[in-house]
Design a protein around this motif. Structure first.
Motif, PDB file in Angstrom:
ATOM      1  N   UNK A  18       1.456 -12.319  10.363  1.00 12.48           N
ATOM      2  CA  UNK A  18       0.656 -13.120   9.412  1.00 12.48           C
ATOM      3  C   UNK A  18      -0.727 -12.517   9.204  1.00 12.48           C
ATOM      4  N   UNK A  19      -0.775 -11.192   9.260  1.00 10.70           N
ATOM      5  CA  UNK A  19      -2.058 -10.505   9.115  1.00 10.70           C
ATOM      6  C   UNK A  19      -1.799  -9.038   8.818  1.00 10.70           C
ATOM      7  N   UNK A  20      -2.461  -8.500   7.791  1.00  5.25           N
ATOM      8  CA  UNK A  20      -2.338  -7.081   7.493  1.00  5.25           C
ATOM      9  C   UNK A  20      -2.963  -6.241   8.594  1.00  5.25           C
ATOM     10  N   UNK A  21      -4.072  -6.723   9.146  1.00  5.13           N
ATOM     11  CA  UNK A  21      -4.762  -5.977  10.198  1.00  5.13           C
ATOM     12  C   UNK A  21      -3.906  -5.869  11.449  1.00  5.13           C
ATOM     13  N   UNK A  22      -3.325  -6.997  11.884  1.00  2.00           N
ATOM     14  CA  UNK A  22      -2.493  -6.969  13.090  1.00  2.00           C
ATOM     15  C   UNK A  22      -1.201  -6.194  12.847  1.00  2.00           C
ATOM     16  N   UNK A  23      -0.664  -6.299  11.632  1.00  2.68           N
ATOM     17  CA  UNK A  23       0.533  -5.527  11.319  1.00  2.68           C
ATOM     18  C   UNK A  23       0.238  -4.038  11.365  1.00  2.68           C
ATOM     19  N   UNK A  24      -0.907  -3.634  10.850  1.00  2.00           N
ATOM     20  CA  UNK A  24      -1.291  -2.223  10.878  1.00  2.00           C
ATOM     21  C   UNK A  24      -1.433  -1.726  12.318  1.00  2.00           C
ATOM     22  N   UNK A  25      -2.072  -2.532  13.179  1.00  2.00           N
ATOM     23  CA  UNK A  25      -2.225  -2.139  14.581  1.00  2.00           C
ATOM     24  C   UNK A  25      -0.872  -2.025  15.269  1.00  2.00           C
ATOM     25  N   UNK A  26       0.030  -2.937  14.960  1.00  2.00           N
ATOM     26  CA  UNK A  26       1.372  -2.921  15.565  1.00  2.00           C
ATOM     27  C   UNK A  26       2.158  -1.693  15.136  1.00  2.00           C
ATOM     28  N   UNK A  27       1.986  -1.272  13.884  1.00  2.00           N
ATOM     29  CA  UNK A  27       2.722  -0.130  13.349  1.00  2.00           C
ATOM     30  C   UNK A  27       2.000   1.195  13.542  1.00  2.00           C
ATOM     31  N   UNK A  28       0.782   1.123  14.114  1.00  2.00           N
ATOM     32  CA  UNK A  28      -0.056   2.318  14.302  1.00  2.00           C
ATOM     33  C   UNK A  28      -0.355   2.984  12.958  1.00  2.00           C
ATOM     34  N   UNK A  30      -3.034   2.546   9.229  1.00  2.00           N
ATOM     35  CA  UNK A  30      -4.271   1.957   8.737  1.00  2.00           C
ATOM     36  C   UNK A  30      -3.942   0.752   7.871  1.00  2.00           C
ATOM     37  N   UNK A  31      -4.906  -0.149   7.745  1.00  2.00           N
ATOM     38  CA  UNK A  31      -4.664  -1.322   6.908  1.00  2.00           C
ATOM     39  C   UNK A  31      -4.411  -0.940   5.451  1.00  2.00           C
TER      40      UNK A  31
END
Length: 289
Positions: A18-28, A30-31
């Protein structure tokens, strides 16, 4: 542009975080890369998957439907290319609570004895289809009416319903109750994986107050704390005793169907064997008490 697995993995990460930022961190990633991947997927599909107009990111109705399809497709792909799964693919059996009730242990023991080459993994998933619609399991033991596209269901048994009350509630002094006895109470409803809704009561005499929770554990905790009462199946009383909660029979409530469900497309090869064994165990043991 063609859809690739990276698009699906990116969208599912966004949906789960539920967050682009957290999804980016999870996928390694950038946002901006995640935003571009999502935009490309939406452009290809011609629909908006994510609502960005609210303070908190949320899926649109189309996004919710696509999430289940994407998860199923990814699960099928991952299973297909997993070398260990090719050698010995387990049969993942989901449930939201109480599994197969009193038949659970006989089912697991006999399956292990009769099908040693196919491990049966029993998984609890707090979801109305116990993870089946999202591709997290191959089959699921569910209760009540199941309405989800692409699923096949078979009713295996029925279970009587029980009321769950705080143990110090005045109604707990009775040996049995009726649905009408609960109308004046706050009813705790598990809206994520539960099978009880206000439709269980006649339209003219339904409880006015409800408290919603997301899983069986929170349901039991709320009742024990005196925040309300609940209705569930008899297997809940047998398999989920809880300090501060008293179960009482509800003879006037319709019995709750217990069904085995699986996906119509690409079922696990051992699905029919599982259904046959489940039917056999119920026939030998009788209807659940």
């Amino acid at each position: 542009m063609s859809i690739e697995l990276r698009h699906l993995r990116c969208f599912l990460a966004i949906a789960e975080e539920s967050s682009l930022t957290r999804a980016a961190a999870r996928l390694h990633l950038t946002q901006p890369a995640v935003s571009r991947t999502l935009a490309a997927l939406e452009q290809h599909l011609g629909i908006r998957l994510v609502d960005r107009s609210t303070h908190h990111l949320a899926l649109t109705s189309e996004g919710l439907a696509f999430r289940d399809r994407a998860a199923t497709a990814l699960a099928a792909f991952d299973a297909a290319v997993d070398p260990a799964g090719l050698r010995r693919r387990p049969l993942r059996l989901g449930h939201a609570w109480s599994a197969f009730g009193p038949y659970t242990t006989p089912l697991l023991r006999r399956w292990q004895r009769e099908h040693p080459g196919t491990p049966l993994e029993l998984l609890r998933v707090d979801d109305r289809t116990a993870g089946l619609a999202r591709g997290e399991v191959d089959a699921a033991l569910l209760r009540g009416t199941v309405e989800a596209p692409g699923l096949v269901t078979e009713e295996l048994a029925t279970e009587p319903r029980v009321a769950a009350l705080p143990s110090d509630h005045p109604l707990a002094a009775r040996s049995r109750l009726a649905l009408g006895d609960l109308v004046g109470e706050t009813v705790v409803l598990n809206t994520v994986s539960g099978a009880t809704t206000l439709a269980l009561w006649p339209a003219a005499a339904r409880p006015a107050a409800t408290l919603t929770v997301a899983n069986t554990d929170d349901w039991l905790t709320a009742i024990a704390a005196g925040r309300g009462v609940g209705v569930s199946s008899a297997s809940t009383a047998a398999l989920h005793p809880y300090p501060g909660v008293a179960y009482r029979p509800l003879p006037d409530a319709p019995p709750l169907p217990v069904v085995l469900a699986w996906r119509d497309a690409f079922p696990h090869p051992a699905t029919e064997a599982l259904a046959a064994l489940a039917r056999e165990i119920v026939a030998e043991t009788g209807t659940a008490p």
